[in-house]
Enzyme design. Structure first.
Site, PDB file in Angstrom:
ATOM      1  N   LYS A 276       0.837  -1.074  -0.178  1.00 29.73           N
ATOM      2  CA  LYS A 276      -0.058  -0.005  -0.017  1.00 29.73           C
ATOM      3  C   LYS A 276       0.828   1.253  -0.040  1.00 29.73           C
ATOM      4  CE  LYS A 276      -4.128  -1.761   1.832  1.00 29.73           C
ATOM      5  NZ  LYS A 276      -5.378  -1.682   2.833  1.00 29.73           N
ATOM      6  N   ARG A 277       2.076   1.095   0.585  1.00 29.02           N
ATOM      7  CA  ARG A 277       2.857   2.448   0.589  1.00 29.02           C
ATOM      8  C   ARG A 277       3.422   2.541  -0.716  1.00 29.02           C
ATOM      9  NH1 ARG A 277       8.509   1.424   1.120  1.00 29.02           N
ATOM     10  NH2 ARG A 277       8.782  -0.855   1.389  1.00 29.02           N
TER      11      ARG A 277
END
Length: 465
Positions: free
Chosen positions: A241-242
């Site tokens: 997700k980052r």
């Protein structure tokens, strides 16, 4: 042969960006070869599959511009077909009933683990007489896989990949409750749908060997396989997700255009010379699955954003107005006058924006109602000798015979020379009064779009504040 590809997501969550790339590769290869691209919803996991997830997947694919041929095919409703295939193999002696209980299988795996052996089914019911079956146990049905030789997959991306058959155990086709397994369902559906090319992530490569054996047992010809590498982040780590490994709705909500996302995703692991930006038609003409790289592609949000800026700059103005209008109208509906300003001013606004959110933010200058609220930097620009500039502009603009950008700019330059000021010291107070900010497109363009009455009104408001 007509090429037929498919994208087969499981509706147990959002559509991941990697899934969109897989769908896009399947779509483009079908278009490149004049074939068909089908959508199959693999909803056999009745506990985790949801109607909401199915709806989102379909909506996300449509938004991304990845359009399939015909109607979506739902795997769960084909369960009878899957069971019939297992029963056929059982009747032909190519499968067998396994009466091992879950407790037995757990004990078997624990023993293998303790001895450092490969964890796999040991074939204890492969050649055993069903008369020995314990009472009350509902058997599963397992494929009688070949135990000698090797299975070779001539993968279009990975090249030839070989596994010894001794390493592949007898997989379950039907569970004890009669439900088909994923592996069986996938193979039967691919056969019935006439799939000629299976293009999917390389995490499925191990499955391909089992599926290849099952297809052979059913007397069918296996499709061509192409297992594409995973997407990594810009730092080389597994995408998370980052890095931007989120659902398609993230990119839509953050103001990315679908054509920019398509262009960027196609370039992740595939290339056509030095071409970075190309149309959908060019992508379909140039794309060939054999040109996909074996190594993992790296996802770079900054590059996607820069590419998105290009597509915004080249997008139709009316389309952009429609795209950002809902964002602007969160503060209230746009009347005809403000909508007109927005339409005329869009050509200048889009030159600086990299996302639709940025575009909407800059477009607020045409949507706002007098008197404008000034931000702190705009207030500072007025406090730092700005109000005399506004007063002079009001006097001069009221008598200006030609209301256009060049005439307005000519006055500003002349005023700066007469007062011994730099152009910025003249332009910034006017910008602050017109927009409430110190960042905007050309103030002369803005004044031309707003017209004389609105421009003078905004200048007077700020001068008297």
């Amino acid at each position: 042969m007509t090429v037929i590809t498919r994208f087969a997501p499981s509706p147990t969550g959002y559509l991941h960006i990697g899934g969109v790339r897989t769908a896009l590769f399947n779509y483009l290869y079908a278009k490149h070869t004049g074939g068909k691209f089908l959508l199959r919803i693999e909803d056999t996991d009745r506990v985790r599959s949801t109607q909401e997830a199915i709806k989102v997947i379909i909506e996300d694919l449509r938004w991304a511009g990845v359009q399939w041929d015909g109607y979506p095919i739902f795997q769960f409703v084909r369960a009878d077909k899957h069971r019939a295939a297992a029963e056929q193999l059982l009747a032909e002696g190519k499968a067998y009933r396994c009466y091992a209980t879950p407790e037995e299988l757990t004990a078997m795996r624990e023993e293998q683990k303790a001895k450092g052996l490969q964890i796999r089914y040991d074939g204890r019911w492969r050649d055993r007489d069903p008369k020995d079956a314990p009472a009350g146990v509902k058997p599963s049905i397992r494929l009688k896989a070949p135990q000698e030789g090797e299975t070779v997959i001539h993968d279009l991306v990975q090249g030839p990949v070989t596994v010894a058959n001794s390493q592949i155990d007898d997989m379950v086709l039907l569970r004890g409750d009669g439900t088909p397994t994923y592996m069986l369902a996938v193979v039967v559906d691919d056969i019935d749908m006439g799939i000629t090319h299976v293009i999917r992530g390389d995490e499925h490569l191990n499955n391909a060997f089992r599926q290849y054996q099952l297809i052979a047992a059913l007397g069918k010809t296996a499709p061509a396989y192409a297992h594409i590498p995973l997407i990594h982040g810009a730092d080389g780590a597994k995408l998370s997700k980052r890095h931007g490994a989120v659902g398609v709705e993230f990119y839509r909500d953050k103001g990315y255009l679908p054509e920019a996302l398509r262009n960027y995703l196609v370039r992740l692991g595939w290339s056509h010379g030095d071409d970075e930006i190309f149309s959908d038609a060019q992508a379909a003409e140039w794309f060939d699955i054999i040109d996909v790289n074996r190594g993992a592609a790296r996802f770079d949000m900054d590059k996607l954003t820069a590419l998105n800026g290009h597509y915004i700059r080249t997008a139709d103005d009316a389309r952009l107005v429609d795209a950002i209008r809902p964002l602007l109208e969160k503060a209230g509906p746009l009347d005809a006058t403000r909508l007109g300003w927005l339409k005329v001013g869009m050509a200048g606004l889009k030159q600086r924006a990299k996302t639709l959110l940025e575009l909407a933010e800059s477009a607020t200058l045409y949507a706002r109602v007098r008197p404008l609220t000034l931000d702190d930097k705009a207030k500072a620009a007025l406090a730092d000798g700005g109000k005399p500039v506004l007063e002079a502009a009001v006097l001069a603009f009221g008598d200006l015979p030609d209301w256009n950008g060049p005439a307005l700019e000519a006055w500003a330059k002349a005023y700066a020379e007469q007062t011994g000021q730099k152009m910025g010291k003249v332009a910034q107070p006017i910008r602050a009064a017109l927009t409430g900010s110190v960042v905007s497109p050309s103030i002369f363009e803005i004044m031309e779009v707003l017209g004389k009455d609105e421009t003078l009104g905004r200048l007077k408001d700020a001068a008297s504040a």
